[in-house]
Design a protein around this motif. Structure first.
Motif, PDB file in Angstrom:
ATOM      1  N   ALA A  79       0.817  -1.218   0.000  1.00  0.00           N
ATOM      2  CA  ALA A  79       0.000   0.000   0.000  1.00  0.00           C
ATOM      3  C   ALA A  79       0.850   1.266   0.000  1.00  0.00           C
ATOM      4  O   ALA A  79       0.525   2.230  -0.688  1.00  0.00           O
ATOM      5  N   VAL A  80       1.946   1.277   0.777  1.00  0.00           N
ATOM      6  CA  VAL A  80       2.786   2.477   0.855  1.00  0.00           C
ATOM      7  C   VAL A  80       3.368   2.821  -0.511  1.00  0.00           C
ATOM      8  O   VAL A  80       3.356   3.989  -0.939  1.00  0.00           O
ATOM      9  N   ASN A  81       3.874   1.808  -1.206  1.00  0.00           N
ATOM     10  CA  ASN A  81       4.429   2.066  -2.535  1.00  0.00           C
ATOM     11  C   ASN A  81       3.343   2.476  -3.528  1.00  0.00           C
ATOM     12  O   ASN A  81       3.570   3.335  -4.391  1.00  0.00           O
ATOM     13  N   LEU A  82       2.159   1.877  -3.386  1.00  0.00           N
ATOM     14  CA  LEU A  82       1.058   2.234  -4.278  1.00  0.00           C
ATOM     15  C   LEU A  82       0.577   3.664  -4.006  1.00  0.00           C
ATOM     16  O   LEU A  82       0.316   4.434  -4.944  1.00  0.00           O
ATOM     17  N   ILE A  83       0.471   4.023  -2.739  1.00  0.00           N
ATOM     18  CA  ILE A  83       0.098   5.399  -2.379  1.00  0.00           C
ATOM     19  C   ILE A  83       1.162   6.371  -2.865  1.00  0.00           C
ATOM     20  O   ILE A  83       0.852   7.459  -3.371  1.00  0.00           O
ATOM     21  N   PHE A  92       2.993   5.933  -5.443  1.00  0.00           N
ATOM     22  CA  PHE A  92       2.814   6.008  -6.900  1.00  0.00           C
ATOM     23  C   PHE A  92       1.821   7.113  -7.264  1.00  0.00           C
ATOM     24  O   PHE A  92       2.023   7.864  -8.223  1.00  0.00           O
ATOM     25  N   PHE A  93       0.756   7.231  -6.490  1.00  0.00           N
ATOM     26  CA  PHE A  93      -0.289   8.218  -6.800  1.00  0.00           C
ATOM     27  C   PHE A  93       0.004   9.604  -6.227  1.00  0.00           C
ATOM     28  O   PHE A  93      -0.386  10.616  -6.822  1.00  0.00           O
ATOM     29  N   PHE A  94       0.668   9.664  -5.066  1.00  0.00           N
ATOM     30  CA  PHE A  94       0.732  10.944  -4.355  1.00  0.00           C
ATOM     31  C   PHE A  94       2.131  11.527  -4.141  1.00  0.00           C
ATOM     32  O   PHE A  94       2.254  12.739  -3.966  1.00  0.00           O
ATOM     33  N   LEU A  95       3.181  10.697  -4.112  1.00  0.00           N
ATOM     34  CA  LEU A  95       4.480  11.191  -3.682  1.00  0.00           C
ATOM     35  C   LEU A  95       4.978  12.355  -4.527  1.00  0.00           C
ATOM     36  O   LEU A  95       5.344  13.418  -4.002  1.00  0.00           O
ATOM     37  N   ASN A  96       5.010  12.177  -5.821  1.00  0.00           N
ATOM     38  CA  ASN A  96       5.524  13.250  -6.680  1.00  0.00           C
ATOM     39  C   ASN A  96       4.530  14.395  -6.841  1.00  0.00           C
ATOM     40  O   ASN A  96       4.893  15.472  -7.303  1.00  0.00           O
ATOM     41  N   GLU A 146       7.095   4.980 -12.177  1.00  0.00           N
ATOM     42  CA  GLU A 146       7.300   3.610 -12.647  1.00  0.00           C
ATOM     43  C   GLU A 146       8.031   2.778 -11.598  1.00  0.00           C
ATOM     44  O   GLU A 146       7.694   1.609 -11.375  1.00  0.00           O
ATOM     45  N   ASP A 147       9.033   3.398 -10.959  1.00  0.00           N
ATOM     46  CA  ASP A 147       9.758   2.697  -9.891  1.00  0.00           C
ATOM     47  C   ASP A 147       8.810   2.296  -8.760  1.00  0.00           C
ATOM     48  O   ASP A 147       8.857   1.172  -8.253  1.00  0.00           O
ATOM     49  N   LEU A 148       7.962   3.235  -8.344  1.00  0.00           N
ATOM     50  CA  LEU A 148       7.036   2.970  -7.243  1.00  0.00           C
ATOM     51  C   LEU A 148       6.020   1.899  -7.619  1.00  0.00           C
ATOM     52  O   LEU A 148       5.611   1.091  -6.775  1.00  0.00           O
ATOM     53  N   TRP A 149       5.592   1.892  -8.877  1.00  0.00           N
ATOM     54  CA  TRP A 149       4.665   0.866  -9.340  1.00  0.00           C
ATOM     55  C   TRP A 149       5.317  -0.516  -9.284  1.00  0.00           C
ATOM     56  O   TRP A 149       4.703  -1.486  -8.840  1.00  0.00           O
ATOM     57  N   LYS A 150       6.560  -0.603  -9.705  1.00  0.00           N
ATOM     58  CA  LYS A 150       7.272  -1.884  -9.667  1.00  0.00           C
ATOM     59  C   LYS A 150       7.494  -2.346  -8.224  1.00  0.00           C
ATOM     60  O   LYS A 150       7.400  -3.541  -7.924  1.00  0.00           O
ATOM     61  N   LEU A 151       7.764  -1.407  -7.334  1.00  0.00           N
ATOM     62  CA  LEU A 151       7.929  -1.757  -5.926  1.00  0.00           C
ATOM     63  C   LEU A 151       6.624  -2.297  -5.341  1.00  0.00           C
ATOM     64  O   LEU A 151       6.625  -3.229  -4.534  1.00  0.00           O
ATOM     65  N   SER A 152       5.498  -1.711  -5.750  1.00  0.00           N
ATOM     66  CA  SER A 152       4.192  -2.187  -5.291  1.00  0.00           C
ATOM     67  C   SER A 152       3.958  -3.624  -5.734  1.00  0.00           C
ATOM     68  O   SER A 152       3.532  -4.472  -4.942  1.00  0.00           O
ATOM     69  N   LEU A 153       4.255  -3.883  -6.996  1.00  0.00           N
ATOM     70  CA  LEU A 153       4.043  -5.236  -7.521  1.00  0.00           C
ATOM     71  C   LEU A 153       4.947  -6.246  -6.826  1.00  0.00           C
ATOM     72  O   LEU A 153       4.537  -7.379  -6.548  1.00  0.00           O
ATOM     73  N   SER A 154       6.188  -5.853  -6.533  1.00  0.00           N
ATOM     74  CA  SER A 154       7.107  -6.783  -5.862  1.00  0.00           C
ATOM     75  C   SER A 154       6.617  -7.130  -4.459  1.00  0.00           C
ATOM     76  O   SER A 154       6.842  -8.233  -3.965  1.00  0.00           O
ATOM     77  N   ALA A 155       5.924  -6.181  -3.812  1.00  0.00           N
ATOM     78  CA  ALA A 155       5.415  -6.436  -2.455  1.00  0.00           C
ATOM     79  C   ALA A 155       4.260  -7.421  -2.446  1.00  0.00           C
ATOM     80  O   ALA A 155       3.985  -8.053  -1.418  1.00  0.00           O
TER      81      ALA A 155
END
Length: 365
Positions: free
Chosen positions: A182-186, A188-192, A325-334
């Motif tokens: 969830a953290v990586n997915l969030i 992905f949407f909000f960090l930048n 893209e990095d954050l999306w890949k991190l979400s999938l790996s989790a």
């Protein structure tokens, strides 16, 4: 924490044979024959899930915002490491002492204080205007999540019949791994879009419902019973029964088998338990060592300026952060952690604990 262990062993012996009073029921008998599994357990499991979620969310968060802190405050490699080390060091110290305090003052008491402090520390870190203030608040966060981790796994086992007690730790661990996703997915949407400061606040929001539910529900009945607080345990049991739409007969009181030196290291490392205690400690350390390494360093592996290209050293002069893209890949790996946790639970039920552990360790190597 070992308080939850002492109520086992004599569960098959009727309480009346132990006390001489047929109206005194052993706690597990009350769980199995009257309360059962229902909405009360679901609420307690939700609390366990959210507390574990909040813990690992904070650990995952620091791994993905470090690059942003490096750019904003021109952090040296040594100070980057100091931030992470301080969190885990305070985490370890807190887990040792707060686990003992939860035996003395209760699971609910300790977790309610640490969850409140966790929310305060999140706000403090979000508004920090320099690296030292940020380091202070993140250290406080480490103390809170260490205390929660030492308490929540035991807490999650203490309000269900013995046949369902393994469900609690599973839900707690799922909360931990779900937060990594969830953290990586969030992010992905909000960090930048909103920056790392607002991300800290967003990530900490699930702590609020955990805190509210914790205040609503009574203290762990098993803890109260084993601690000799039978009146409070009786009230807690009746509260749970009411939620589950069951009725505990007025003449029934709760009975627990009381032990000595509850929760002591001396008991854990006694001659009878020394070998499994040491073996499990080594296994757990090695597993967490690998898991934490992946958690902390995987985000950095996606950054070309940090890793450098083949044959070239990292270029730390470039201020690069994680892309979407990095954050999306991190979400999938989790997601693999969540699937592995569920699979391991059912494999363990059908094949025991040892064979799956050996297979996973071999596969990891």
């Amino acid at each position: 924490s070992t308080r939850n262990l002492v109520t086992e062993g004599d569960d098959d012996i009727p309480a009346e044979e132990l006390t001489g009073n047929e109206n005194e029921w052993e706690l597990n008998k009350v769980y199995e024959e009257i309360i059962g599994v229902g909405p009360a357990q679901y609420i307690y499991w939700t609390i366990s899930f959210l507390v574990a979620y909040s813990d690992y969310a904070e650990l995952t968060l620091i791994a993905i915002i470090i690059p942003y802190l490096r750019c904003e405050w021109q952090l040296s490699p040594a100070f980057e490491a100091t931030i992470t080390i301080s969190i885990f060091f305070v985490y370890a110290i807190s887990a040792i002492f707060m686990g003992k305090l939860s035996d003395m003052y209760g699971r609910k008491t300790i977790m309610s204080y640490t969850l409140a402090l966790l929310m305060i520390s999140a706000v403090g870190a979000a508004v920090a205007h320099n690296k030292w203030i940020f380091l202070f608040w993140r250290s406080i966060t480490g103390a809170c999540i260490g205390a929660n981790f030492a308490t929540v796994v035991v807490y999650s086992t203490e309000f269900s019949p013995n046949a369902y007690r393994s469900v609690g730790p599973l839900i707690s661990i799922l909360g931990s791994y779900a937060s990594m996703f969830a953290v990586n997915l969030i992010g992905f949407f909000f960090l930048n879009a909103v920056g790392w400061r607002w991300l800290i606040i967003i990530i900490t929001l699930p702590t609020i419902p955990a805190y509210i539910l914790l205040l609503i529900m009574p203290e762990s009945p098993r803890y109260l019973c084993v601690s000799g607080k039978t009146e409070r345990a009786d009230k807690a049991i009746r509260f749970m029964a009411k939620i589950n739409k069951k009725v505990v007969p007025e003449n029934v009181t709760v009975f627990c088998h009381q032990g000595q030196e509850l929760g002591s290291f001396k008991q854990v490392f006694s001659k009878e338990h020394r070998k499994p205690a040491i073996t499990l400690s080594v296994m757990y350390f090695c597993n967490i060592f690998i898991e934490t390494g992946i958690l902390v360093f995987l985000p950095l592996a996606f950054m070309s300026s940090f890793c450098g290209s083949a044959g070239e050293p990292p270029n730390r002069d470039e201020c690069e952060t994680l892309s979407q893209e990095d954050l999306w890949k991190l979400s999938l790996s989790a997601l693999g952690s969540i699937a592995g946790c569920i699979a391991a639970y059912f494999v363990g039920i059908y094949f025991g604990r040892l064979k799956p552990l050996r297979s996973v360790t071999s596969f990891r190597l």
